[in-house]
Motif scaffolding. Structure first.
Motif, mmCIF file in Angstrom:
data_model
loop_
_atom_site.group_PDB
_atom_site.id
_atom_site.type_symbol
_atom_site.label_atom_id
_atom_site.label_comp_id
_atom_site.label_asym_id
_atom_site.label_seq_id
_atom_site.Cartn_x
_atom_site.Cartn_y
_atom_site.Cartn_z
ATOM 1 N N SER A 40 53.566 42.264 20.283
ATOM 2 C CA SER A 40 53.191 41.158 21.173
ATOM 3 C C SER A 40 54.426 40.593 21.865
ATOM 4 O O SER A 40 54.408 40.333 23.077
ATOM 5 C CB SER A 40 52.479 40.059 20.378
ATOM 6 O OG SER A 40 51.239 40.499 19.889
ATOM 7 N N ARG A 95 45.609 38.572 22.431
ATOM 8 C CA ARG A 95 46.059 39.200 21.191
ATOM 9 C C ARG A 95 44.844 39.800 20.486
ATOM 10 O O ARG A 95 44.038 39.118 19.870
ATOM 11 C CB ARG A 95 46.748 38.164 20.295
ATOM 12 C CG ARG A 95 47.745 38.733 19.266
ATOM 13 C CD ARG A 95 47.077 39.559 18.184
ATOM 14 N NE ARG A 95 48.049 40.084 17.210
ATOM 15 C CZ ARG A 95 47.744 40.885 16.189
ATOM 16 N NH1 ARG A 95 46.486 41.287 15.993
ATOM 17 N NH2 ARG A 95 48.681 41.311 15.376
ATOM 18 N N THR A 147 47.411 36.759 14.657
ATOM 19 C CA THR A 147 46.923 36.152 15.894
ATOM 20 C C THR A 147 47.315 34.689 15.959
ATOM 21 O O THR A 147 47.811 34.209 16.995
ATOM 22 C CB THR A 147 45.396 36.299 15.988
ATOM 23 O OG1 THR A 147 45.052 37.685 15.985
ATOM 24 C CG2 THR A 147 44.871 35.655 17.262
ATOM 25 N N THR A 186 50.962 34.338 16.763
ATOM 26 C CA THR A 186 51.261 34.631 18.161
ATOM 27 C C THR A 186 50.929 33.437 19.042
ATOM 28 O O THR A 186 51.696 33.080 19.950
ATOM 29 C CB THR A 186 50.473 35.871 18.619
ATOM 30 O OG1 THR A 186 50.801 36.973 17.773
ATOM 31 C CG2 THR A 186 50.820 36.230 20.056
#
Length: 459
Positions: free
Chosen positions: A140, A158, A186, A189
């Protein structure tokens, strides 16, 4: 804003794509800092202070920057493979290759995907990345850094998958995450990278991949996570007849009803594709404000079908355009989707006005801004909005004999981009990227594609 440095653009046709569809045969734009200060007909106002640059845009059309609402950057390294497959067969053919991605490959693929879009008029890009093989680095972060280097506004959806082959899914088991790992990564992120402020350059969405690669628990908890963090939700939906059959067999209902049962309809949700939607599905999307990313080239490449975009628009469904991954749309350019959306949606008897050139332009600009939840910031050329815009050259051989510049842009050959601005900062000049070495990116993507092919034993 009065003290900001100004750029004045004059003598161009302008399609503002505002609520009234305002257009000027010859007009001006004044950019002040990262905003549009004014736009109108005729020459720019006299006596402007702090003007650092004047652009004579004679022969050009100014539009909002294009907004891409669905993509898979990593697929830049697997273009031209499985060219005669439907979606499920295509996924089965390519998942073993995608499962071998690493951070260097993902970063390089993102650079290629972003460069191709930006030089073709995209000012806001989006990537739905859902392949996270174990132990392959910060994928990411690599994608987000590539977007920053290119200079475009960016949403990372994501993604995640927790249904591998052993659970009846399509991807290899080592290419999927556990439920808890997917949710934890997730959330991390979002907390590290999401910017909710006006003019944000990076935003994050929660994006489990699709009903056939994700457990119901991940869908439900993913929606809960997104809403607790105040970010948007994205996934694939109703792409093929096989997917609809899968949902009926596994869940006892069609995709739209399944999404609603898991909390996946709402104004904070947009779905990719939505090809196989009946009247009640479209009504549900309209009632809940759920958005759609229309990907006409990919849907044709995989023989998925034709999304009912005119019917969605009439019902009030927000619709934007998407490139989709370049393993199913090798061109990787969004401006070609303007033309393809119009042409595809006219197929069939008595559909000559099913979608107009101006509706197609709206899909690629304001419609995309709606779908990404940023209609108050981008997608139209209006005072106070962010200075994300494109100057398309319309006086060359390809377009000069077409009197209507919007029709020329949508129906004609790909128009040259003379200038593209993101937040008032120029990112393209005369069709070339200003902040990225295109030749270096081309060499790197070729090298990484070959490395991936060697690893996976491709011919």
């Amino acid at each position: 804003m009065a003290a900001a440095e100004r750029i004045v653009i004059e003598n161009c046709a302008i399609a503002t794509v505002d609520a009234d569809g305002t257009e000027y045969a010859s007009g001006y734009l004044v950019l002040a800092g990262d905003r549009i200060e004014s736009v109108g007909a005729g020459p720019a106002p006299e006596g402007l202070s702090d003007v650092t640059r004047r652009i004579d845009a004679t022969g050009h059309l100014a539009t909002p920057g294009l907004v891409n609402t669905h993509h898979h950057f990593y697929q830049w390294l697997t273009r031209g493979l499985a060219t005669d497959h439907n979606l499920f067969d295509w996924l089965v053919a390519l998942y073993p290759t995608w499962a071998r991605l690493d951070e260097d490959m993902v970063r390089t693929a993102a650079q290629g995907s972003l460069a191709m879009m930006a030089r073709g008029g995209v000012t806001t890009a989006m990537d739905h990345h859902y392949v996270y093989p174990r132990g392959t680095g910060d994928l990411s972060g690599a994608i987000i850094r590539a977007a920053r280097e290119t200079g475009v506004r960016f949403t990372l959806a994501r993604g995640s998958m927790d249904r591998g082959e052993s659970d009846g899914g399509l991807p290899p088991d080592f290419a999927v995450e556990t439920l808890d790992d997917a949710l934890t990564a997730t959330e991390a992120t979002v907390r590290e990278h999401h910017d909710s402020s006006f003019g944000a350059m990076t935003q994050i969405a929660v994006a489990p991949c699709s009903p056939f690669s994700v457990s119901t628990e991940l869908m439900r908890r993913g929606a809960e996570l997104a809403r607790s963090l105040g970010v948007r939700l994205h996934t694939h939906g109703s792409e093929t007849v096989e997917e609809e059959k899968f949902c009926h067999e596994l869940f006892g209902m069609g995709p739209t009803d399944y999404f609603e049962s898991t909390g996946w309809l709402g104004e904070d949700v947009w779905m990719a594709h939505c090809v196989h939607m009946n009247d009640s599905d479209i009504a549900a999307f309209a009632r809940t404000g759920t958005g759609v990313a229309h990907c006409p080239s990919s849907n044709a490449r995989l023989a998925a079908g034709i999304a009912r975009v005119p019917d969605m628009l009439r019902a009030g469904v927000p619709v934007g355009l998407g490139v989709d991954g370049t393993a199913s749309n090798e061109s990787g350019e969004l401006h070609t989707e303007l033309r393809n959306a119009l042409l595809v949606n006219r197929l069939g008897p008595h559909r000559e006005s099913a979608l107009t050139a101006r509706q197609a332009l709206r899909l690629g600009t304001f419609g995309g801004a709606q779908v990404l939840g940023r209609a108050g910031e981008i997608g139209s050329l209006e005072a106070g909005k962010l200075a994300d815009l494109v100057l398309w050259r319309m006086d060359t051989l390809a377009h000069a004999s077409i009197a209507d510049p919007v029709a020329a842009l949508v129906l004609g050959a790909a128009a040259p981009v003379t200038a593209s601005f993101v937040g008032g900062r120029q990112v393209v000049a005369d069709g070339r990227l200003l902040h990225v070495d295109e030749e270096a990116v081309a060499r790197a993507t070729r090298a990484e594609a070959r490395r991936l092919a060697r690893i996976t034993g491709q011919a």
